[in-house]
Design a protein around this motif. Structure first.
Motif, PDB file in Angstrom:
ATOM      1  N   MET A   1       1.277  -1.177   0.250  1.00 13.01           N
ATOM      2  CA  MET A   1      -0.199  -0.226   0.026  1.00 13.01           C
ATOM      3  C   MET A   1       0.803   1.163   0.387  1.00 13.01           C
ATOM      4  SD  MET A   1      -3.450   0.417   2.534  1.00 13.01           S
ATOM      5  CE  MET A   1      -1.901   0.345   3.995  1.00 13.01           C
ATOM      6  N   ALA A   2       0.739   2.156  -0.626  1.00 21.21           N
ATOM      7  CA  ALA A   2       1.146   3.141  -0.734  1.00 21.21           C
ATOM      8  C   ALA A   2       1.156   3.760   0.009  1.00 21.21           C
ATOM      9  CB  ALA A   2       1.375   4.482  -2.445  1.00 21.21           C
ATOM     10  N   PHE A   3       2.269   4.926   0.033  1.00 21.84           N
ATOM     11  CA  PHE A   3       2.658   5.647   1.358  1.00 21.84           C
ATOM     12  C   PHE A   3       2.451   7.372   0.616  1.00 21.84           C
ATOM     13  CE2 PHE A   3       3.741   8.889   4.758  1.00 21.84           C
ATOM     14  CZ  PHE A   3       2.850   8.569   5.909  1.00 21.84           C
ATOM     15  N   GLN A  12       5.715   7.132  -1.374  1.00 20.65           N
ATOM     16  CA  GLN A  12       5.884   6.275  -1.508  1.00 20.65           C
ATOM     17  C   GLN A  12       5.478   4.977  -1.462  1.00 20.65           C
ATOM     18  OE1 GLN A  12       8.175   5.764   2.719  1.00 20.65           O
ATOM     19  NE2 GLN A  12       7.498   6.958   3.077  1.00 20.65           N
ATOM     20  N   LYS A  14       5.364   0.391  -3.526  1.00 20.47           N
ATOM     21  CA  LYS A  14       6.411  -1.015  -3.351  1.00 20.47           C
ATOM     22  C   LYS A  14       6.358  -1.290  -4.943  1.00 20.47           C
ATOM     23  CE  LYS A  14       6.755  -4.294   0.120  1.00 20.47           C
ATOM     24  NZ  LYS A  14       6.476  -5.010   0.993  1.00 20.47           N
ATOM     25  N   GLN A  75      10.294   2.421  -4.141  1.00 17.53           N
ATOM     26  CA  GLN A  75      11.186   1.226  -3.683  1.00 17.53           C
ATOM     27  C   GLN A  75      10.944  -0.146  -3.833  1.00 17.53           C
ATOM     28  OE1 GLN A  75      11.642   2.904  -0.450  1.00 17.53           O
ATOM     29  NE2 GLN A  75       9.845   3.327   0.808  1.00 17.53           N
ATOM     30  N   TYR A  77      12.049  -3.739  -4.684  1.00 17.39           N
ATOM     31  CA  TYR A  77      11.844  -5.528  -4.384  1.00 17.39           C
ATOM     32  C   TYR A  77      12.222  -6.432  -5.144  1.00 17.39           C
ATOM     33  CZ  TYR A  77      10.775  -3.463   0.336  1.00 17.39           C
ATOM     34  OH  TYR A  77      11.030  -2.131   1.762  1.00 17.39           O
ATOM     35  N   LEU A  91       6.131 -13.298   2.300  1.00 15.95           N
ATOM     36  CA  LEU A  91       6.331 -11.285   3.308  1.00 15.95           C
ATOM     37  C   LEU A  91       6.701 -10.321   1.850  1.00 15.95           C
ATOM     38  CD1 LEU A  91       8.466 -13.170   5.936  1.00 15.95           C
ATOM     39  CD2 LEU A  91       6.030 -12.253   6.505  1.00 15.95           C
ATOM     40  N   ARG A  94       3.502  -7.834   0.897  1.00 13.14           N
ATOM     41  CA  ARG A  94       2.880  -7.057   1.614  1.00 13.14           C
ATOM     42  C   ARG A  94       3.103  -5.868   1.897  1.00 13.14           C
ATOM     43  NH1 ARG A  94       1.822  -7.388   8.073  1.00 13.14           N
ATOM     44  NH2 ARG A  94       0.063  -6.665   8.478  1.00 13.14           N
ATOM     45  N   GLY A  95       1.257  -5.600   1.110  1.00 12.67           N
ATOM     46  CA  GLY A  95       1.382  -4.071   0.845  1.00 12.67           C
ATOM     47  C   GLY A  95       2.790  -3.618  -0.671  1.00 12.67           C
ATOM     48  N   VAL A 196      -2.662   6.067  -6.847  1.00 10.77           N
ATOM     49  CA  VAL A 196      -2.443   6.476  -5.511  1.00 10.77           C
ATOM     50  C   VAL A 196      -2.780   7.987  -5.887  1.00 10.77           C
ATOM     51  CG1 VAL A 196      -0.846   5.205  -5.174  1.00 10.77           C
ATOM     52  CG2 VAL A 196      -0.205   7.309  -5.744  1.00 10.77           C
TER      53      VAL A 196
END
Ligand SMILES: Nc1nc2c(ncn2[C@@H]2O[C@H](COP(=O)(O)OP(=O)(O)OP(=O)(O)O)[C@@H](O)[C@H]2O)c(=O)[nH]1
Ligand SMILES: [Mg+2]
Lengths: 201, 134
Positions: A1-3, A12, A14, A75, A77, A91, A94-95, A196
């Motif tokens: 989930m973006a912030f 941010q 992901k 970000q 990953y 894991l 997540r988000g 977003v």
């Protein structure tokens, strides 16, 4: 989930590179890191085994500049592709806001690509996310090997195997030479931003 | 979808981090979500840490430790703490989605830190709940 931070006007996002083991996910991030070394203030974080296989994830934060007056920080990953690492792979998801699926063009791994995509579908479902709805880019990697006479899966076969229903934007690439690596990243950012944008004012 | 916290909430959270944690003598505190995003951070200026990498690793580490807890039949471990020669790191979950990461030297006692972190956690929970979001 973006912030979205209304105070610092920073977003941010992901992005996760997913796909079968040895497909070239880590190599994608390494290429980006080397190419934009001067712009990236931190190191590429890699949690790997002695044999250079990803054990948990690679992580690379990347400032893409301003979009709609917000500083966008992506970000990046990677997950570990090996089947046995499913719990850690999950894991990392997540988000997640957007996914790059790195498929391997070598003919010998045809089945592994399909199984990994199925695994992505399942792991996203466990987070109540749909593979049909999440921003997704298909990357058919290691295209450079065609010149070496290695038996390859053609983009048509890969489209049929992996993308017939998803119809995600797709492109061939070579993480080793850098062909379409940056293009893949730009594409996934472009697809992810609108999800977003509604929150930006 | 994006996580939205309004400016007032962020201001309130930052003052909790400053007043309840940093002013104790703690060197750095970071509020993150379980995806590894940073919501807020504060430090005492003594050292610059790479908090973005720290956030990604802390979220991953917390996820791994929680998964281990489930395997052995625990809901959660109550104390998550790593001790170094001079610096230590402490993790505290906030509701289901957030994690407070605190870095502190041996001059701060663990017991006192845990007490203060627990207070900060309940304040931050209130701030999040106040606006009905997230
Ligand atoms: N020829 C060629 N080799 C590549 C390419 N991309 C990656 N490789 C090689 O393939 C091997 C595996 O690459 P990685 O990037 O480590 O693969 P990965 O997907 O991260 O693998 P896991 O971490 O196990 O999931 C390495 O030896 C890379 O050098 C490519 O585009 N062309
Ligand atoms: Mg890897």
């Amino acid at each position: 989930m973006a912030f979205v931070n209304p105070k610092t006007r920073e977003v941010q996002i992901k992005i996760v590179y997913y796909g079968p083991g040895r497909g070239g996910k880590t190599t994608n991030l390494e290429y980006i890191y080397n190419k934009f070394n001067h712009r990236i203030k931190t190191d590429l974080v890699s949690l790997k085994t002695h044999g250079d296989r990803t054990l948990f994830f690679d992580f690379l934060p990347f400032d893409v500049g301003k979009i709609l007056g917000y500083d966008v920080r992506v970000q990046l990953y990677t997950v570990p592709g090996q089947v046995k690492y499913d719990s850690t792979r999950k894991l990392v998801l997540r988000g997640v806001d957007g996914v790059v699926f790195v498929a391997d063009c070598m003919a010998v791994v045809r089945r592994k690509n399909i199984l990994s995509l199925k695994n992505l579908y399942e792991n996203l479902s466990d987070y109540n996310k749909s593979i049909f709805k999440i921003p997704l880019v298909m990357q058919y990697n290691k295209i450079d090997l065609a010149e070496k006479g290695i038996p390859m899966l053609s983009p048509q076969i890969l489209e049929k195997d992996l993308n017939a229903q998803l119809k995600a934007p797709s492109m061939v690439a070579s993480a080793l030479t850098g062909l379409n690596v940056i293009k893949t990243m730009k594409k996934i950012i472009m697809l992810t931003m609108p999800t977003v944008q509604g929150q930006l004012k | 979808m994006a996580l939205v916290v309004n400016e007032q909430q962020l201001n309130d959270i930052e003052s909790v981090l400053q007043n309840d944690i940093i002013d104790l003598g703690v060197s750095c505190v970071v509020l993150i979500d379980m995806a590894g995003n940073i919501l807020a951070s504060r430090d005492n200026g003594s050292k610059k840490h790479d908090i973005y990498s720290l956030a990604a690793l802390a979220a991953g580490n917390f996820g791994a430790v929680s998964a281990m807890a489930k395997i052995i039949g625990e809901d959660e471990f109550s104390l998550l703490f790593h001790k170094g020669k001079s610096e230590n790191i402490h993790f505290s979950k906030i509701m289901t989605e957030f994690l407070l990461v605190t870095i502190f030297s041996n001059e701060v006692s663990l017991g006192f830190l845990r007490l203060k972190v627990a207070e900060a956690v309940s304040r931050i929970t209130e701030i999040f709940s106040a606006n009905g979001s997230p």
